[in-house]
Write an enzyme that holds these catalytic residues in place. Structure first.
Site, PDB file in Angstrom:
ATOM      1  N   PHE A   1     -49.490 -24.026  20.345  1.00  0.00           N
ATOM      2  CA  PHE A   1     -50.843 -24.570  20.452  1.00  0.00           C
ATOM      3  C   PHE A   1     -51.630 -23.824  21.515  1.00  0.00           C
ATOM      4  O   PHE A   1     -51.105 -23.552  22.615  1.00  0.00           O
ATOM      5  CB  PHE A   1     -50.806 -26.042  20.879  1.00  0.00           C
ATOM      6  CG  PHE A   1     -50.097 -26.974  19.952  1.00  0.00           C
ATOM      7  CD1 PHE A   1     -50.771 -27.610  18.920  1.00  0.00           C
ATOM      8  CD2 PHE A   1     -48.748 -27.249  20.130  1.00  0.00           C
ATOM      9  CE1 PHE A   1     -50.117 -28.506  18.089  1.00  0.00           C
ATOM     10  CE2 PHE A   1     -48.080 -28.144  19.309  1.00  0.00           C
ATOM     11  CZ  PHE A   1     -48.764 -28.768  18.273  1.00  0.00           C
ATOM     12  N   ASP A   2     -52.892 -23.554  21.235  1.00  0.00           N
ATOM     13  CA  ASP A   2     -53.839 -23.205  22.281  1.00  0.00           C
ATOM     14  C   ASP A   2     -54.121 -24.470  23.088  1.00  0.00           C
ATOM     15  O   ASP A   2     -53.818 -25.589  22.653  1.00  0.00           O
ATOM     16  CB  ASP A   2     -55.113 -22.659  21.645  1.00  0.00           C
ATOM     17  CG  ASP A   2     -56.158 -22.257  22.672  1.00  0.00           C
ATOM     18  OD1 ASP A   2     -55.783 -21.847  23.781  1.00  0.00           O
ATOM     19  OD2 ASP A   2     -57.360 -22.380  22.361  1.00  0.00           O
TER      20      ASP A   2
END
Length: 300
Positions: free
Chosen positions: A161-162
């Site tokens: 995930f960012d």
């Protein structure tokens, strides 16, 4: 006893995100839906090849066993019901258990996410994803040009995930875009002990955490935070996860370095990012999805 999706991780996914229907989709996009339906019917006995999100879905379904059904995958598709027959047959041929589907014959299917109480929606249709995000569901546009996931970790669901505008809100990103890097760093340092507001994918991360805790020894989840943040702005991100009582297995604070090569080493089954530049680059290395949330997507 009534059938229920309570206490399950529910993933809604379009047919193009799960299977490789790019050749068929080209006919659909040409404006001839009848020719598309005929082709799907002609290929009814020909299983579709795995698509970009196939590895993620197959591994999540491996959390189900004879003692408990912990994950539910529902096809949510603009396809017609006739084409839906091929989708279910392709699932059987590829050894993934698909039991439920909604087929809307060209209409947006996102409104059915609410009765499903979906934790994730994956689609190749950008408009459907935007509507789903606006309705409060973690959603991403699958980049069908992405490379497929590798097979080095058959017993791990690996998801990257960012941070800002994905797991966290875009509060800090707004400071960065308005005032620059120095102001961003100063802002995050001054608020290091104040948790970031949650972003659109925090509910998915929490659901994965619950699945891991209730899961099976045969399959586990490994998560990574892959962010352009660097020290000292890293501290607020870490403290936010601690305050949520959710851990990630790996964290990469890259200070603006391109994420693709780092993701290639992590080998996720899927990566989520809000910025098209990052996700386009990542798609050269790993299965990737664009999260059309936050200030970076306001003008897109």
């Amino acid at each position: 006893m009534a059938v229920s999706l309570d206490n399950k991780l529910v993933v809604a996914i379009s047919s193009r995100a799960l299977f490789n229907f790019e050749e068929e989709n080209a006919i659909f996009e040409s404006g001839d839906p009848q020719a598309y339906m005929r082709l799907q019917l002609e290929r009814l006995e020909q299983p579709a090849r795995p698509g970009i999100a196939f590895s993620l879905i197959k591994k999540l379904l491996a959390f189900n066993d004879t003692t408990a059904q912990r994950v539910e995958v529902v096809i949510l598709s603009r396809n017609d019901p006739v084409s839906g027959m091929r989708i279910f047959r392709s699932g059987h041929a590829n050894e993934i258990k698909l039991e439920r589907g909604v087929f809307t014959q060209g209409r947006s299917p996102f409104r059915y996410l609410r009765p499903l109480r979906a934790h994730l929606f994956l689609s190749a249709n950008a408009d459907d994803v935007r509507e789903a995000l606006a309705a409060g569901f973690p959603s991403a546009r699958v980049l069908t040009e992405s490379v497929l996931a590798g097979n080095n970790y058959p017993n791990e669901v690996r998801i990257a995930f960012d941070g800002d505008a994905v797991l966290f809100s875009d509060e800090a990103e707004r400071v960065f875009q308005a005032q620059g890097l120095d102001a961003f760093q100063a802002h995050e340092l001054s608020k290091a002990t104040q948790p970031l507001p949650e972003g659109p994918f925090k509910p998915l991360l929490a659901a994965l955490h619950r699945l891991q805790q209730a899961g099976t020894p045969a399959m586990r989840i490994r998560t990574a935070l892959v962010t352009a943040r660097s020290a000292p702005a890293h501290e607020r991100a870490i403290r936010t996860l601690m305050q949520w009582d959710i851990r990630v297995d790996e964290a990469m604070f890259l200070g603006g370095l391109a994420k693709g090569e780092f993701l290639r080493e992590f080998e996720p089954d899927f990566f989520f990012d809000d910025q098209t530049g990052h996700v386009d680059h990542a798609a050269r290395h790993v299965p990737s999805g664009h999260v059309a949330a936050g200030i970076s997507n306001l003008q897109r």
